[in-house]
Design a protein around this motif. Structure first.
Motif, short mmCIF file in Angstrom:
data_model
loop_
_atom_site.label_atom_id
_atom_site.label_comp_id
_atom_site.label_asym_id
_atom_site.label_seq_id
_atom_site.Cartn_x
_atom_site.Cartn_y
_atom_site.Cartn_z
N SER A 68 0.80 -1.25 -0.06
CA SER A 68 -0.06 0.01 -0.07
C SER A 68 0.76 1.37 0.00
N ASN A 69 2.00 1.14 0.32
CA ASN A 69 2.90 2.25 0.07
C ASN A 69 3.70 2.40 -1.02
N MET A 70 3.47 1.53 -2.21
CA MET A 70 4.22 1.58 -3.17
C MET A 70 3.49 2.29 -4.27
N THR A 71 4.53 3.10 -5.21
CA THR A 71 4.25 3.89 -6.18
C THR A 71 4.70 3.05 -7.57
N VAL A 72 4.37 3.35 -8.72
CA VAL A 72 5.13 2.95 -10.02
C VAL A 72 5.45 4.27 -10.84
N THR A 73 6.77 4.39 -10.65
CA THR A 73 7.40 5.78 -11.71
C THR A 73 7.91 5.25 -12.82
N ALA A 74 8.11 3.89 -12.90
CA ALA A 74 8.59 3.26 -14.16
C ALA A 74 7.96 3.60 -15.49
N THR A 75 8.52 3.87 -16.46
CA THR A 75 7.94 4.23 -17.86
C THR A 75 8.18 3.21 -18.98
#
Length: 288
Positions: free
Chosen positions: A124-131
């Motif tokens: 729940s703390n994870m974001t995804v900034t990978a493109t």
């Protein structure tokens, strides 16, 4: 003898920047490991590991088996660290447990491959900034309850390899990625709960291919599209005729529709979907 992971690591100039699976972790968030540790949750069957893990503190490990104790790393001090994995890494699974609250971000998918379900469930703390686009073959519950994910660049380029797509973003209360509808779901049979409780999601879904769907129960349960986006979704799906499922139930949450908003007629489109020969049961918030 150098392992395959180390050979690839060296060929990338030692950093593995271009092709690494790169993630960020906070060691002192709650988890199964100590406050100055992280544990990468690899799987015990059906996966291959031959990789180098750069732990972000000047140390690295060559790991070739799922049961190597080096999957847990101890840092000199608690804090936030960037971890890069190069080589063969297939795969991990949090499954709503382990150090799910310690992973903060995936900034590059690189060599990451996953063929298991519930990969990041509960992070729940994870974001995804990978493109770049991840190589994930089984999407069932992959990001369930990842409530910090807002957008997901590259998701529209996914190439799916099986029919499972259920509960993929269920409980992702901040997820609102416009390119979701561009995922080629033409082979997908199970879309149950895909966006259930994704309460921030408000995008049109008319391009989403539903022709082979056999289960769309709870698809958008407890969520709601705007009237315009609901209209556009129904019109887009109706335009897929005759490649439509028949006799199944589609849960659109509290989404409402009418004959004008979005510049299209959602009433007429829904009539096509619910009428013969498709006879779909569509649960929504009704006409406004």
């Amino acid at each position: 003898m150098l392992g395959l992971g180390l050979e690839i690591y060296k060929n990338n100039g030692g950093s593995g920047l271009e092709n690494s699976f790169t993630s960020v972790w906070k060691t002192d968030n709650a988890g199964v490991s100590a406050s100055n540790q992280i544990t990468i949750p690899v799987v015990t069957t059906g996966a291959i590991y031959d990789c180098v893990v750069d732990w972000g503190d000047g140390n690295s490990s060559i790991i070739t088996t799922f049961d190597d104790p080096n999957w847990t790393h101890t840092y000199a001090t608690a804090g936030i660290y960037e971890v890069k994995i190069t080589g063969v890494f297939n795969a991990l699974r949090f499954g709503d447990g382990g150090d799910k609250l310690k992973i903060l971000d995936v900034s590059n998918w690189g060599i990451f491959v996953s063929n298991g379900f519930a990969t990041f469930y509960g992070c729940s703390n994870m974001t995804v900034t990978a493109t770049d686009t991840p190589q994930i073959t089984n999407w069932n519950q992959t990001f369930r309850n990842c409530s910090s994910i807002t957008t997901f660049a590259g998701i529209g380029n996914l190439v799916l390899q099986n029919g499972g797509f259920n509960f993929i973003f269920a409980g992702c209360t901040n997820f609102n990625e416009p390119s979701f509808e561009n995922i080629d779901t033409s082979i997908v049979t199970n879309l149950a709960g895909a966006l259930a409780n994704a309460t921030a999601f408000d995008q049109k879904l008319g391009n989403l291919k539903i022709g082979n769907a056999t289960n769309m129960n709870n698809f958008l349960a407890s969520a709601q599209l705007s009237t315009a986006n609901t209209n556009l979704t129904y019109v887009g799906w109706a335009a897929q005729a005759p490649n439509l499922p028949s006799g199944i139930s589609i849960h659109m949450g509290n989404s409402t529709y009418n004959s004008t908003e979005g510049g299209v007629d959602g009433v007429a489109a829904k009539a096509i979907l619910t009428g013969s020969p498709y006879n779909l049961t569509i649960i929504d918030g009704g006409i406004v």
